[in-house]
Enzyme design. Sequence first.
Site, PDB file in Angstrom:
ATOM      1  N   LYS A 196      79.807  42.778  91.386  1.00  0.00           N
ATOM      2  CA  LYS A 196      78.817  42.511  92.437  1.00  0.00           C
ATOM      3  C   LYS A 196      78.749  43.729  93.355  1.00  0.00           C
ATOM      4  CE  LYS A 196      78.224  39.765  96.676  1.00  0.00           C
ATOM      5  NZ  LYS A 196      78.824  38.720  97.542  1.00  0.00           N
ATOM      6  N   ASP A 201      74.690  43.004 103.200  1.00  0.00           N
ATOM      7  CA  ASP A 201      74.296  41.600 103.128  1.00  0.00           C
ATOM      8  C   ASP A 201      74.010  41.052 104.516  1.00  0.00           C
ATOM      9  OD1 ASP A 201      73.814  38.998 102.432  1.00  0.00           O
ATOM     10  OD2 ASP A 201      75.915  38.497 102.064  1.00  0.00           O
ATOM     11  N   LYS A 208      73.093  35.752 108.652  1.00  0.00           N
ATOM     12  CA  LYS A 208      74.450  35.733 109.169  1.00  0.00           C
ATOM     13  C   LYS A 208      74.441  36.023 110.670  1.00  0.00           C
ATOM     14  CE  LYS A 208      76.624  37.638 104.967  1.00  0.00           C
ATOM     15  NZ  LYS A 208      77.570  36.574 104.620  1.00  0.00           N
ATOM     16  N   ASP A 219      80.375  44.280 100.964  1.00  0.00           N
ATOM     17  CA  ASP A 219      80.056  43.227 100.003  1.00  0.00           C
ATOM     18  C   ASP A 219      79.867  43.778  98.595  1.00  0.00           C
ATOM     19  OD1 ASP A 219      79.893  40.503  99.629  1.00  0.00           O
ATOM     20  OD2 ASP A 219      77.746  40.380  99.988  1.00  0.00           O
ATOM     21  N   ASP A 278      71.978  33.352 101.510  1.00  0.00           N
ATOM     22  CA  ASP A 278      73.243  34.053 101.726  1.00  0.00           C
ATOM     23  C   ASP A 278      74.217  33.831 100.566  1.00  0.00           C
ATOM     24  OD1 ASP A 278      74.980  35.709 103.090  1.00  0.00           O
ATOM     25  OD2 ASP A 278      75.844  34.098 104.294  1.00  0.00           O
ATOM     26  N   GLU A 280      73.822  35.047  97.602  1.00  0.00           N
ATOM     27  CA  GLU A 280      73.048  35.963  96.752  1.00  0.00           C
ATOM     28  C   GLU A 280      73.887  36.655  95.693  1.00  0.00           C
ATOM     29  OE1 GLU A 280      75.398  38.678  98.700  1.00  0.00           O
ATOM     30  OE2 GLU A 280      74.370  36.956  99.610  1.00  0.00           O
ATOM     31  N   ARG A 282      76.051  35.568  93.529  1.00  0.00           N
ATOM     32  CA  ARG A 282      76.026  34.900  92.226  1.00  0.00           C
ATOM     33  C   ARG A 282      74.684  35.095  91.520  1.00  0.00           C
ATOM     34  NH1 ARG A 282      77.402  29.427  95.229  1.00  0.00           N
ATOM     35  NH2 ARG A 282      78.402  31.030  96.503  1.00  0.00           N
TER      36      ARG A 282
END
Length: 431
Positions: A196, A201, A208, A219, A278, A280, A282
């Site tokens: 990933k 993010d 967030k 991230d 949020d 995202e 996956r």
Amino acid sequence: MNIFLSTTPAPKIWGENALLSFNNNSATVHIRQEHFLIDVQRAARKLRSQGINDAELTGDNWNLDASWAFYQGFYTAKQNYVLTLPSLDNESHEILLARINCGDFVREIINTPAQQITPIHLAEKAIEFIQQMACEYVPESQIDARIIQGEDLLKENYQGIWTVGKGANNPPTMLQLDYNPTGNPNAPVLACLVGKGITFDSGGYSLKSTDYMVNMRTDMGGAALLIGALGMAIAAGLNQRVKLVLCCAENMVSADAMKLGDIIHYHNGVSVEILNTDAEGRLVLADGLIWATQQQPKFIIDAATLTGAAKHAVGTEYHTVLSMDEVLVSDLLKAANDANELFWRLPFADFHRQQIKSPFADIANTATTSPTAGASTATAFLSYFVNHYSRHWLHIDASATFRASSTDLWAAGATGIGVQTIANLLLLKQE
């Protein structure tokens, strides 16, 4: 300052069971055998916190693991220090330099601001680093790398990466890298590594708060972890074919960003309803796992800073591992133990796959039942994109990638934990 290592207790003047004692321009680390490496790392961190920025590991008691432990504790994100390594035998010296090289790559790239590490830059840095490691350790190896960017992702039906990244000015990017030391284009693939790479993010429309967003340049820690691990495995003699796929994007808010209720149709036939923008990571990993499955590797590992649930379960000291493959999990935990790195298994069962069903699509990107096991249902989501998910696939929810504040073992910032473990696992499975 000269740093010595001793198994004898410190003089009483330094306190009961003192970790450090000092004499002129030298310090001695007084270790307990049962906590040997922890004591060394803690001593290095304590010296740094006392303003020691220039150290030389001196004397005959320094070995490979002690030197590495000290380095781990002495490192800081600003890198405003000088550390002179001890005299080791040639093999140990080479291993230590490889650990430093790979660990530093991971920590530096995670610590770098998102204004510098965009999706395309992350992919390019990965290629550059793997090529550098291959040229140094396996000059005859072959590396093929392909970058797919922007609307080309849509043309090639990588719907998840495109959907997550289309709201950002910096276009989403997928890296497909093939490390093949055999030179045989038809060689079987030992492993596919799926990372990933969310380089920032914001949470998207499920925005967030500042407290949760401030460190979201990190991230992409899963991607960084796998790049470093592949590099370290190469340095340690990886002789089988491994493919790396990085799923890179920025998750931003704009008129073009994905919205709640949107549905993604993946090219393996699975449809996904967006209940939380949020969640995202996956969504991008799904594309990478589909691609990895198509390569028919012996096993697949994905790594991601995926859920807050995993971090709430184990803190930032452990990475978590979720898989139904008992042998693969056992091998990973053995590799972690050999590397003195902490991993903890969390549950993943078939009933978790039923907890993300959607009335509008096959599945949703968050659980649709309550209460829920967030790390387990995130893994369940990923399983829909792995053929025969109960075998030869392992998911790492990388909770120990980064810490916002320093501890008695680690400076604030990225840790590099897990690089050795995954490298060890690749080497173990090639036997």
